[in-house]
Design an enzyme around this catalytic site. Structure first.
Site, PDB file in Angstrom:
ATOM      1  N   LYS A 271      76.521  -4.197  24.873  1.00 44.16           N
ATOM      2  CA  LYS A 271      77.834  -4.664  25.333  1.00 44.16           C
ATOM      3  C   LYS A 271      78.170  -6.018  24.704  1.00 44.16           C
ATOM      4  CE  LYS A 271      77.737  -2.439  29.925  1.00 44.16           C
ATOM      5  NZ  LYS A 271      77.830  -2.613  31.367  1.00 44.16           N
TER       6      LYS A 271
ATOM      7  N   GLU B 120      67.307   4.536  31.590  1.00 40.58           N
ATOM      8  CA  GLU B 120      67.536   3.108  31.838  1.00 40.58           C
ATOM      9  C   GLU B 120      66.464   2.504  32.735  1.00 40.58           C
ATOM     10  OE1 GLU B 120      71.409   2.150  33.325  1.00 40.58           O
ATOM     11  OE2 GLU B 120      72.335   2.313  31.368  1.00 40.58           O
TER      12      GLU B 120
ATOM     13  N   HIS C  50      68.635  29.629  22.735  1.00 42.50           N
ATOM     14  CA  HIS C  50      69.084  30.227  21.479  1.00 42.50           C
ATOM     15  C   HIS C  50      69.376  29.162  20.428  1.00 42.50           C
ATOM     16  CE1 HIS C  50      69.445  34.171  23.465  1.00 42.50           C
ATOM     17  NE2 HIS C  50      69.739  33.440  24.521  1.00 42.50           N
TER      18      HIS C  50
HETATM   19  O1  PA5 Z   1      73.343   1.331  34.864  1.00 43.99           O
HETATM   20  C1  PA5 Z   1      74.016   0.476  34.305  1.00 43.99           C
HETATM   21  O2  PA5 Z   1      74.030  -0.689  34.670  1.00 43.99           O
HETATM   22  C2  PA5 Z   1      74.975   0.813  33.187  1.00 43.99           C
HETATM   23  O3  PA5 Z   1      74.753   1.987  32.530  1.00 43.99           O
HETATM   24  C3  PA5 Z   1      76.351   0.828  33.808  1.00 43.99           C
HETATM   25  O4  PA5 Z   1      76.428   1.838  34.768  1.00 43.99           O
HETATM   26  C4  PA5 Z   1      77.458   1.025  32.791  1.00 43.99           C
HETATM   27  O5  PA5 Z   1      77.244   0.209  31.674  1.00 43.99           O
HETATM   28  C5  PA5 Z   1      78.798   0.699  33.424  1.00 43.99           C
HETATM   29  O6  PA5 Z   1      78.819  -0.615  33.889  1.00 43.99           O
HETATM   30  P1  PA5 Z   1      79.933  -1.136  34.860  1.00 43.99           P
HETATM   31  O7  PA5 Z   1      79.911  -0.324  36.083  1.00 43.99           O
HETATM   32  O8  PA5 Z   1      79.586  -2.562  35.100  1.00 43.99           O
HETATM   33  O9  PA5 Z   1      81.248  -0.981  34.118  1.00 43.99           O
END
Ligand code: PA5
Length: 420
Positions: free
Chosen positions: A411, A276, A297
């Site tokens: 999302k 990310e 393996h």
């Molecule tokens: O790093 C990020 O922003 C995302 O991967 C979030 O961690 C994930 O989508 C969960 O989001 P939230 O904590 O708002 O539910």
């Protein structure tokens, strides 16, 4: 002390002193708040969290342990991976044969699988349970759905009023649906600092409350992270510089590998952190994780002889913390007599050395990162080391390490399809 060994890449790319210096400068700017980027609050967490807030989190963890045999932690991405990584590495039921006096912890809200949720419901059975719902935005679909289901189960078991006292939340201080629900229902709640993104939040209440509920020494984790801010800063810059040098040469996939199976969720956490942070603007090293020796393996064939776009990073531990010897059985016929009486850790070390040599021979550059042991202190140090290295590496490839526009796209599209 975290150490980075670049001897396994020297035949592939030079270890670039200019890039290393650039990395050190980026670390300095980040630490001094001069990187010109929002979202660097994670650098303050080791210091900030050690005060009164850790005491409140500890009290809440004791309350949960006192009232319930099971804690259901609901969250996805950065809202659960760090806690799960710590618990699996440090507190597995198989680790050190520790007896548990803490609730069983089940994670959900990271899929939309009915089979997965039903199994967790079955595992809870008739036992008293509490819910910890973690979401920074407060509106992510998977955890919202899991919360609906788990809350309904809790209300059916203990009634509406009692359920309210067994539901805990961690979310933004002011905004989002979960904040509004929390305030309306009166749940006990902690905040995710506004300038800490999900994937950098393990040292905030997001990671620390589940970690404390598992009986892990969170103070030690914070101490390890605090020390690493100084002691591992150069190593983080070195790791970032090496990754970037390899990326420029066409090594576009990084396979993180550990020889400790309980490291697996740390690998999942690492994948989110780097994926990310770097994967944007058509750039980024693709992060993958392998569980060695098991994956030798299966994936081993590809790593040895497949397409040459892979770099590997081993995470090794100087001490396994467990002394287990191969028992002597002369004449048993299993071919193991030459290693009888040896500690298993020596065999595991030999496997790591052999794998490194074979993969380098096969054209895969190998970086080796070594941590002293699998303790809360070293976990904290590794977290800070990787967070620093990740931020530096992303900045070196000129992307913002602290946003994630691509995650939002998924999302929004899913919600539109479901009419939400
Ligand atoms: O790093 C990020 O922003 C995302 O991967 C979030 O961690 C994930 O989508 C969960 O989001 P939230 O904590 O708002 O539910």
């Amino acid at each position: 002390m975290i150490k980075v060994d670049l001897s396994g890449i020297s035949g592939f790319v030079p270890v670039d002193a200019v890039r290393f210096k650039e990395g050190r400068d980026i670390v300095k700017n980040l630490r001094e708040g001069e990187a010109g980027l929002e979202g660097t609050g994670w650098l303050r967490l080791p210091e900030e969290m050690s005060g009164g807030l850790l005491g409140s989190l500890r009290d809440t963890a004791s309350q949960i342990s006192g009232e319930s045999d099971v804690l259901v932690v609901i969250g996805t991405g950065g809202s659960y991976l760090g806690a799960r990584a710590a618990i699996e590495l440090l507190r597995s039921p198989y680790y050190n044969g520790m007896r548990k006096s803490t609730p069983d912890i089940f994670f959900c809200g990271n899929s939309l699988s009915a089979a997965h949720l039903s199994r967790i419901v079955a595992l809870i059975g008739t036992r008293p349970f509490s819910i910890l719902y973690i979401s920074k935005s407060g509106s992510t679909l998977e955890p919202s759905v899991a919360f609906r289901i788990m809350r309904a189960l809790l209300v059916a078991k203990v009634g509406e009023q009692e359920a309210k006292s067994r539901i805990y939340t961690i979310t933004d201080a002011r905004s989002g649906r979960l904040r509004a629900i929390t305030d309306r229902e009166g749940y006990i709640s902690f905040e995710i600092p506004a300038d800490v993104g999900g994937r950098y939040s393990v040292l905030s209440p997001v990671g620390l409350l589940p970690i404390l509920c598992a009986g892990i020494d969170a103070e030690e984790i914070l101490r390890g992270a605090r020390d690493a801010l100084g002691s591992a800063a150069d190593e983080a810059a070195l790791y970032a510089a090496a990754r970037q040098a390899l990326y420029q040469k066409g090594y576009k996939i990084e396979l993180l590998a550990s020889f400790e199976p309980f490291f697996r969720y740390m690998g999942e956490w690492w994948k989110q952190l780097f994926g990310e942070s770097e994967g944007k603007c058509g750039r980024g090293i693709f992060p993958a994780y392998a569980d060695y020796t098991a994956d030798l393996h299966s994936l081993g064939q590809y790593v040895q002889e497949g397409e040459r776009a892979l770099m590997e990073t081993f995470v090794l531990f100087e001490k396994s913390g467990v002394q287990l010897l191969v028992p002597p059985a002369p004449g048993f016929g299993d071919g193991l007599d030459p290693v009888s009486g040896k500690p298993l850790s020596a065999l595991n070390e030999a496997a790591a050395e052999a794998t490194k040599a074979a993969h380098i021979e096969g054209g895969v550059p190998v970086i080796a990162i070594t941590a002293p042991d699998m303790t809360p202190y070293s976990f904290g140090a590794l977290v800070m080391f990787f967070e620093l290295a990740c931020a530096v590496s992303a900045i070196m490839m000129q992307v913002n390490p602290f946003n994630q526009p691509g995650v939002e796209a998924y999302k929004t599209t899913l919600k539109a399809r479901l009419g939400l």
